[in-house]
Design a protein around this motif. Structure first.
Motif, PDB file in Angstrom:
ATOM      1  N   ARG A  64      34.145  46.001  44.139  1.00 17.12           N
ATOM      2  CA  ARG A  64      34.612  47.146  44.907  1.00 17.12           C
ATOM      3  C   ARG A  64      33.797  48.368  44.524  1.00 17.12           C
ATOM      4  N   GLN A  65      33.690  49.255  45.486  1.00 15.04           N
ATOM      5  CA  GLN A  65      32.963  50.496  45.254  1.00 15.04           C
ATOM      6  C   GLN A  65      33.690  51.639  45.923  1.00 15.04           C
ATOM      7  N   ALA A  66      34.136  52.566  45.107  1.00 18.84           N
ATOM      8  CA  ALA A  66      34.803  53.764  45.606  1.00 18.84           C
ATOM      9  C   ALA A  66      33.765  54.876  45.752  1.00 18.84           C
ATOM     10  N   PRO A  67      34.023  55.851  46.613  1.00 24.37           N
ATOM     11  CA  PRO A  67      33.074  56.954  46.804  1.00 24.37           C
ATOM     12  C   PRO A  67      32.744  57.640  45.491  1.00 24.37           C
ATOM     13  N   GLY A  68      31.452  57.795  45.226  1.00 27.87           N
ATOM     14  CA  GLY A  68      31.019  58.492  44.029  1.00 27.87           C
ATOM     15  C   GLY A  68      31.103  57.681  42.746  1.00 27.87           C
ATOM     16  N   LYS A  69      31.480  56.424  42.860  1.00 29.42           N
ATOM     17  CA  LYS A  69      31.612  55.578  41.671  1.00 29.42           C
ATOM     18  C   LYS A  69      30.674  54.383  41.761  1.00 29.42           C
ATOM     19  N   GLU A  70      30.383  53.792  40.604  1.00 25.81           N
ATOM     20  CA  GLU A  70      29.551  52.598  40.581  1.00 25.81           C
ATOM     21  C   GLU A  70      30.331  51.388  41.087  1.00 25.81           C
ATOM     22  N   ARG A  71      29.582  50.438  41.613  1.00 20.40           N
ATOM     23  CA  ARG A  71      30.208  49.187  42.025  1.00 20.40           C
ATOM     24  C   ARG A  71      30.813  48.493  40.804  1.00 20.40           C
ATOM     25  N   GLU A  72      31.996  47.914  40.985  1.00 24.48           N
ATOM     26  CA  GLU A  72      32.743  47.291  39.881  1.00 24.48           C
ATOM     27  C   GLU A  72      33.045  45.839  40.214  1.00 24.48           C
ATOM     28  N   GLY A  73      32.826  44.952  39.268  1.00 19.94           N
ATOM     29  CA  GLY A  73      33.225  43.566  39.442  1.00 19.94           C
ATOM     30  C   GLY A  73      34.725  43.440  39.305  1.00 19.94           C
ATOM     31  N   VAL A  74      35.367  42.783  40.253  1.00 20.86           N
ATOM     32  CA  VAL A  74      36.826  42.658  40.282  1.00 20.86           C
ATOM     33  C   VAL A  74      37.276  41.270  39.843  1.00 20.86           C
ATOM     34  N   SER A  75      36.646  40.238  40.393  1.00 19.83           N
ATOM     35  CA  SER A  75      37.080  38.880  40.100  1.00 19.83           C
ATOM     36  C   SER A  75      35.967  37.915  40.467  1.00 19.83           C
ATOM     37  N   CYS A  76      36.029  36.730  39.901  1.00 15.63           N
ATOM     38  CA  CYS A  76      35.052  35.693  40.226  1.00 15.63           C
ATOM     39  C   CYS A  76      35.737  34.335  40.144  1.00 15.63           C
ATOM     40  N   ILE A  77      35.319  33.423  41.009  1.00 10.69           N
ATOM     41  CA  ILE A  77      35.864  32.069  41.006  1.00 10.69           C
ATOM     42  C   ILE A  77      34.702  31.090  41.020  1.00 10.69           C
ATOM     43  N   SER A  78      34.813  30.039  40.226  1.00  4.77           N
ATOM     44  CA  SER A  78      33.757  29.035  40.149  1.00  4.77           C
ATOM     45  C   SER A  78      33.684  28.230  41.437  1.00  4.77           C
ATOM     46  N   SER A  79      32.629  27.447  41.584  1.00  3.78           N
ATOM     47  CA  SER A  79      32.428  26.689  42.815  1.00  3.78           C
ATOM     48  C   SER A  79      33.568  25.694  43.064  1.00  3.78           C
ATOM     49  N   SER A  80      34.109  25.141  42.002  1.00  2.00           N
ATOM     50  CA  SER A  80      35.204  24.174  42.133  1.00  2.00           C
ATOM     51  C   SER A  80      36.562  24.837  42.262  1.00  2.00           C
ATOM     52  N   GLY A  81      36.613  26.115  41.900  1.00  2.00           N
ATOM     53  CA  GLY A  81      37.893  26.814  41.871  1.00  2.00           C
ATOM     54  C   GLY A  81      38.641  26.632  40.569  1.00  2.00           C
TER      55      GLY A  81
END
Length: 126
Positions: free
Chosen positions: A38-55
């Motif tokens: 996610r990226q809010a105005p004036g802020k750096e992009r932030e990693g929120v979540s990640c899921i592996s290929s298998s889940g």
């Protein structure tokens, strides 16, 4: 054309919920981990979540743990981000991206990922 398309964003009141979708076209997600950012105005992009290929493996930023849930349906070539108990500080453009495997800390640099979506706006406000 290889692309990711996000959908499901919108305006929601604090405490509400949204479910975002990240749909792939032109390639199969089966072999890719998917990250949400996610990226809010004036802020750096932030990693929120990640899921592996298998889940079978997921990780979350501390700011969303316990409120957001990432999942995937490889048959539908789609990854989801269920967002509950939303707060005004969750307001941002949410993007998804594909890479071979999730990385601890969910780095958000563009070069870390093979494909990026264009994003969907999430606004949390009363």
């Amino acid at each position: 054309q290889v692309q990711l398309v996000e959908s499901g964003g919108g305006l929601v009141q604090p405490g509400g919920s949204l479910r975002l979708s990240c749909a792939a076209s032109g390639f199969t997600l089966d072999y890719y981990a998917i990250g949400w950012f996610r990226q809010a105005p004036g802020k750096e992009r932030e990693g929120v979540s990640c899921i592996s290929s298998s889940g079978g493996s997921t990780n979350y930023a501390d700011s969303v743990k316990g409120r957001f849930t990432i999942s995937r349906d490889n048959a539908k070539n789609t990854v989801y981000l269920q967002m509950n108990s939303l707060k005004p500080e969750d307001t941002a453009v949410y993007l998804c991206a594909a890479r071979e495997a999730c990385v601890a800390g969910i780095p958000a640099d563009e070069y870390e990922y093979d494909v990026w979506g264009q994003g969907t706006q999430v606004t949390v406000s009363s």
